[in-house]
Design a protein around this motif. Sequence first.
Motif, PDB file in Angstrom:
ATOM      1  N   THR A 128     -13.853 -15.714 -17.605  1.00 37.85           N
ATOM      2  CA  THR A 128     -13.090 -16.734 -16.904  1.00 37.85           C
ATOM      3  C   THR A 128     -11.844 -17.140 -17.679  1.00 37.85           C
ATOM      4  O   THR A 128     -11.845 -17.141 -18.913  1.00 37.85           O
ATOM      5  CB  THR A 128     -13.960 -17.981 -16.638  1.00 37.85           C
ATOM      6  OG1 THR A 128     -13.157 -19.027 -16.063  1.00 37.85           O
ATOM      7  CG2 THR A 128     -14.586 -18.504 -17.930  1.00 37.85           C
ATOM      8  N   GLY A 129     -10.812 -17.487 -16.957  1.00 39.55           N
ATOM      9  CA  GLY A 129      -9.610 -18.021 -17.583  1.00 39.55           C
ATOM     10  C   GLY A 129      -9.716 -19.505 -17.824  1.00 39.55           C
ATOM     11  O   GLY A 129      -8.787 -20.127 -18.338  1.00 39.55           O
ATOM     12  N   SER A 130     -10.848 -20.072 -17.462  1.00 36.83           N
ATOM     13  CA  SER A 130     -11.027 -21.520 -17.568  1.00 36.83           C
ATOM     14  C   SER A 130     -11.258 -21.957 -19.011  1.00 36.83           C
ATOM     15  O   SER A 130     -11.851 -21.244 -19.814  1.00 36.83           O
ATOM     16  CB  SER A 130     -12.218 -21.973 -16.718  1.00 36.83           C
ATOM     17  OG  SER A 130     -12.446 -23.362 -16.855  1.00 36.83           O
ATOM     18  N   GLY A 131     -10.791 -23.170 -19.293  1.00 37.20           N
ATOM     19  CA  GLY A 131     -11.087 -23.815 -20.553  1.00 37.20           C
ATOM     20  C   GLY A 131     -11.687 -25.184 -20.280  1.00 37.20           C
ATOM     21  O   GLY A 131     -11.630 -26.074 -21.129  1.00 37.20           O
ATOM     22  N   ASP A 137     -20.132 -25.900 -19.584  1.00 38.29           N
ATOM     23  CA  ASP A 137     -21.445 -26.450 -19.922  1.00 38.29           C
ATOM     24  C   ASP A 137     -22.394 -26.356 -18.731  1.00 38.29           C
ATOM     25  O   ASP A 137     -23.571 -26.009 -18.872  1.00 38.29           O
ATOM     26  CB  ASP A 137     -21.308 -27.914 -20.361  1.00 38.29           C
ATOM     27  CG  ASP A 137     -20.644 -28.060 -21.716  1.00 38.29           C
ATOM     28  OD1 ASP A 137     -20.603 -27.065 -22.463  1.00 38.29           O
ATOM     29  OD2 ASP A 137     -20.148 -29.161 -22.025  1.00 38.29           O
ATOM     30  N   ARG A 138     -21.878 -26.679 -17.565  1.00 38.34           N
ATOM     31  CA  ARG A 138     -22.719 -26.667 -16.369  1.00 38.34           C
ATOM     32  C   ARG A 138     -23.154 -25.255 -16.013  1.00 38.34           C
ATOM     33  O   ARG A 138     -24.255 -25.036 -15.495  1.00 38.34           O
ATOM     34  CB  ARG A 138     -21.948 -27.293 -15.200  1.00 38.34           C
ATOM     35  CG  ARG A 138     -22.785 -27.454 -13.953  1.00 38.34           C
ATOM     36  CD  ARG A 138     -21.999 -27.982 -12.793  1.00 38.34           C
ATOM     37  NE  ARG A 138     -22.783 -27.809 -11.580  1.00 38.34           N
ATOM     38  CZ  ARG A 138     -22.292 -27.858 -10.363  1.00 38.34           C
ATOM     39  NH1 ARG A 138     -20.997 -28.073 -10.195  1.00 38.34           N
ATOM     40  NH2 ARG A 138     -23.050 -27.689  -9.308  1.00 38.34           N
ATOM     41  N   LEU A 139     -22.295 -24.284 -16.310  1.00 38.65           N
ATOM     42  CA  LEU A 139     -22.565 -22.892 -15.977  1.00 38.65           C
ATOM     43  C   LEU A 139     -23.885 -22.420 -16.576  1.00 38.65           C
ATOM     44  O   LEU A 139     -24.714 -21.801 -15.893  1.00 38.65           O
ATOM     45  CB  LEU A 139     -21.407 -22.029 -16.479  1.00 38.65           C
ATOM     46  CG  LEU A 139     -21.410 -20.542 -16.174  1.00 38.65           C
ATOM     47  CD1 LEU A 139     -21.309 -20.305 -14.675  1.00 38.65           C
ATOM     48  CD2 LEU A 139     -20.258 -19.858 -16.887  1.00 38.65           C
ATOM     49  N   VAL A 140     -24.097 -22.707 -17.847  1.00 38.97           N
ATOM     50  CA  VAL A 140     -25.313 -22.267 -18.534  1.00 38.97           C
ATOM     51  C   VAL A 140     -26.544 -22.948 -17.943  1.00 38.97           C
ATOM     52  O   VAL A 140     -27.614 -22.335 -17.820  1.00 38.97           O
ATOM     53  CB  VAL A 140     -25.205 -22.554 -20.047  1.00 38.97           C
ATOM     54  CG1 VAL A 140     -26.490 -22.160 -20.766  1.00 38.97           C
ATOM     55  CG2 VAL A 140     -24.024 -21.791 -20.642  1.00 38.97           C
ATOM     56  N   ASN A 141     -26.399 -24.209 -17.561  1.00 37.36           N
ATOM     57  CA  ASN A 141     -27.538 -24.944 -16.994  1.00 37.36           C
ATOM     58  C   ASN A 141     -27.870 -24.483 -15.579  1.00 37.36           C
ATOM     59  O   ASN A 141     -29.037 -24.266 -15.237  1.00 37.36           O
ATOM     60  CB  ASN A 141     -27.240 -26.450 -16.998  1.00 37.36           C
ATOM     61  CG  ASN A 141     -27.153 -27.023 -18.391  1.00 37.36           C
ATOM     62  OD1 ASN A 141     -27.862 -26.587 -19.294  1.00 37.36           O
ATOM     63  ND2 ASN A 141     -26.282 -28.003 -18.587  1.00 37.36           N
ATOM     64  N   ASP A 142     -26.845 -24.337 -14.743  1.00 34.89           N
ATOM     65  CA  ASP A 142     -27.072 -23.954 -13.347  1.00 34.89           C
ATOM     66  C   ASP A 142     -27.616 -22.538 -13.226  1.00 34.89           C
ATOM     67  O   ASP A 142     -28.419 -22.247 -12.336  1.00 34.89           O
ATOM     68  CB  ASP A 142     -25.772 -24.062 -12.542  1.00 34.89           C
ATOM     69  CG  ASP A 142     -25.386 -25.502 -12.237  1.00 34.89           C
ATOM     70  OD1 ASP A 142     -26.237 -26.393 -12.422  1.00 34.89           O
ATOM     71  OD2 ASP A 142     -24.236 -25.739 -11.814  1.00 34.89           O
ATOM     72  N   VAL A 147     -27.134 -16.623 -17.374  1.00 34.99           N
ATOM     73  CA  VAL A 147     -25.854 -16.685 -18.094  1.00 34.99           C
ATOM     74  C   VAL A 147     -26.088 -17.238 -19.488  1.00 34.99           C
ATOM     75  O   VAL A 147     -26.804 -18.228 -19.653  1.00 34.99           O
ATOM     76  CB  VAL A 147     -24.841 -17.573 -17.344  1.00 34.99           C
ATOM     77  CG1 VAL A 147     -23.579 -17.778 -18.171  1.00 34.99           C
ATOM     78  CG2 VAL A 147     -24.494 -16.957 -15.992  1.00 34.99           C
ATOM     79  N   SER A 148     -25.497 -16.604 -20.484  1.00 30.29           N
ATOM     80  CA  SER A 148     -25.616 -17.091 -21.860  1.00 30.29           C
ATOM     81  C   SER A 148     -24.234 -17.200 -22.485  1.00 30.29           C
ATOM     82  O   SER A 148     -23.301 -16.481 -22.096  1.00 30.29           O
ATOM     83  CB  SER A 148     -26.486 -16.143 -22.693  1.00 30.29           C
ATOM     84  OG  SER A 148     -25.835 -14.897 -22.882  1.00 30.29           O
ATOM     85  N   ARG A 149     -24.097 -18.070 -23.452  1.00 32.20           N
ATOM     86  CA  ARG A 149     -22.796 -18.258 -24.111  1.00 32.20           C
ATOM     87  C   ARG A 149     -22.378 -17.007 -24.889  1.00 32.20           C
ATOM     88  O   ARG A 149     -21.187 -16.752 -25.064  1.00 32.20           O
ATOM     89  CB  ARG A 149     -22.847 -19.463 -25.049  1.00 32.20           C
ATOM     90  CG  ARG A 149     -22.930 -20.782 -24.296  1.00 32.20           C
ATOM     91  CD  ARG A 149     -22.534 -21.951 -25.174  1.00 32.20           C
ATOM     92  NE  ARG A 149     -22.535 -23.201 -24.443  1.00 32.20           N
ATOM     93  CZ  ARG A 149     -21.530 -23.639 -23.703  1.00 32.20           C
ATOM     94  NH1 ARG A 149     -20.441 -22.918 -23.601  1.00 32.20           N
ATOM     95  NH2 ARG A 149     -21.607 -24.798 -23.068  1.00 32.20           N
ATOM     96  N   GLY A 150     -23.337 -16.255 -25.341  1.00 32.37           N
ATOM     97  CA  GLY A 150     -23.012 -15.043 -26.083  1.00 32.37           C
ATOM     98  C   GLY A 150     -22.375 -13.966 -25.220  1.00 32.37           C
ATOM     99  O   GLY A 150     -21.713 -13.061 -25.735  1.00 32.37           O
TER     100      GLY A 150
END
Length: 235
Positions: A128-131, A137-142, A147-150
């Motif tokens: 994603t181009g998002s910052g 944060d919500r992405l990992v929870n939803d 989805v993982s941060r790694g």
Amino acid sequence: MFDKEIRQYLGKHGFKAFAPKAVLFDMDGVLYDSMPYHARSWHESMAALGLDMAPEEAYAYEGMRGVETIKLIARRQWERELDDEEAAKMYAVKSDMFKACPAPRMMPGAKELMMKIKAEGLKIVVVTGSGQPSLLDRLVNDFDGLVSRGLMVTSFDVKHGKPDPEPYLRGLEKAGVKPCEAIVVENAPLGVRAAVAARIFTMAVNTGPLPDKALADEGANVVMPSMQALCDVWD
């Protein structure tokens, strides 16, 4: 399904085989129905800062790093170059306005599609181009367990955002796969351009107001009308 498109893809790049091991997803407009809020936030924040940006322009610039979008608009309207610090301060105004918007819903079909992909043993990467920390944060929870941060590439991980191929090249690196071993799911013309430049098979989902042609003209191998439609034909 898509046999013709796959053959064309292989012939264009000279690859011998198409063997997906990872799927690289854009976020806004693909995993979340967040673009209407981004469009409004861009319009209102830029107006407050003295720049004219119509809401629909957000879809044309979608995928580009926020600071680069601001630099581009300022260059055109103010006829001067902004440094990173000034652009970042302006982007913070936009980010604050976006955070005040209601939480965007998950795009119908997105989570179901990811579950199919995980069941097949493929890696899932978000590019994603998002910052926007609130969305990341919500992405990992939803998408818990999907989805993982790694396996995430954000605006903080690259020097050149979309339409430069760097974000998707970084995504390939994180997944440990070659271009012919990946699929990109994108909704933005600039994102499609970046994925095609990275030589990855690109499936565009038209979840915004732009015509299908805007995605096809950038080189999308397949254009689908929605994430649900893509999920329905995935098998």
